[in-house]
Design an enzyme around this catalytic site. Sequence first.
Site, short mmCIF file in Angstrom:
data_model
loop_
_atom_site.label_atom_id
_atom_site.label_comp_id
_atom_site.label_asym_id
_atom_site.label_seq_id
_atom_site.Cartn_x
_atom_site.Cartn_y
_atom_site.Cartn_z
N LYS A 3 78.62 33.01 21.18
CA LYS A 3 80.26 33.35 21.62
C LYS A 3 80.74 31.65 20.48
O LYS A 3 82.21 32.14 20.49
CB LYS A 3 80.44 33.01 22.78
N GLN B 195 79.25 31.05 30.83
CA GLN B 195 78.03 31.49 31.60
C GLN B 195 77.32 31.77 32.97
O GLN B 195 76.44 30.62 33.44
CB GLN B 195 76.72 31.16 30.18
N ASP C 39 87.99 34.64 31.11
CA ASP C 39 86.40 36.14 31.15
C ASP C 39 86.55 37.00 32.14
O ASP C 39 85.78 37.71 32.90
CB ASP C 39 84.91 35.76 30.98
#
Length: 287
Positions: free
Chosen positions: A56, A100, A123
Amino acid sequence: MTESLVLDGKALAQSIEASLKPRVDRIVEKCNGQRPALATILVGSDPASATYVRMKGNACARVGLLSHKVELPDSATTQQLLAAIDDLNANASVYGILLQHPAPKQIDERVCFDRIVLEKDVDGVTCLGFGRMAMGQSAYGSATPAGIMTLLKHHRIDLVGRHAVVVGRSPILGKPLALMLLNAHATVTMCHSRTRDLPRIVRQADVVVGAVGKPRFIRADWIKPGSVIVDAGYHPGGAGDVDLDQARVTAAAYTPVPGGVGPMTIATLIAHTVEAAETRLGIQSAS
Ligand code: NAP
């Protein structure tokens, strides 16, 4: 027999990234040379998670975004993680926050996800963002399912009235994808570990999604000829969640592994971050 259409996520991700670069340039200009940042939070030392975060970060660099990396030890507490998220929420140069998954077991991941402010939830992990997406209101959908929807739309895969069977119901993938497919007017069946007679249900699918996390779990003889296969899985050795070697032969279209869903996830996350920056800065969105 006509050849199956390859839903090439790698190619589409590359073209999305190319279209993001000039948009990032405009943002930098508007910020007097300051580059906007996507913040990534990695808790612990899981090598796969570290790799995903690095990928990323590399994608940020390719389009001209900064990646603001926060790393916490395996022993981090929920309170420490919440404090890190609070800092990023308050940091004006951070436009998106990626925590994450998975965080170590002692962490209350749901509480931490929900601490991310909606505007920076690029996200799509907060309950609020999920609810808004489900209701068809503006929100950044979870990156992997949103990327899958972009890929299907790009290839003009007809979803209206078609039976989509999603195998897996995780909060980041199966569940939001099922709602996105529903919002696109598919007739959706969600399957999970307690589903009875899974092969019978998958055989009815016009669109089948493998989001199980087990290599080649969905067998080729479960797939109806002429259906569309979306394989979100990625396992060591290159297998997905679907037995694609066989299944793709009779499919109308399929996402390859690798090069299907994975690159779309990253491109979508980056696109959401650019959109978040444009929204906050009042730049007319080019998307
Ligand atoms: P997850 O959180 O482990 O969820 C797996 C889901 O599969 C659960 O809902 C589980 O059901 C269901 N399941 C497990 N065994 C089953 C069985 N025997 N029959 C039917 N359903 C079963 O996994 P995830 O995070 O959603 O990831 C799924 C896959 O997508 C993995 O291969 C992962 O690597 C991949 N992935 C890829 C990306 C990408 O960017 N390419 C991103 C995220 C995930 P229960 O809810 O009943 O337990």
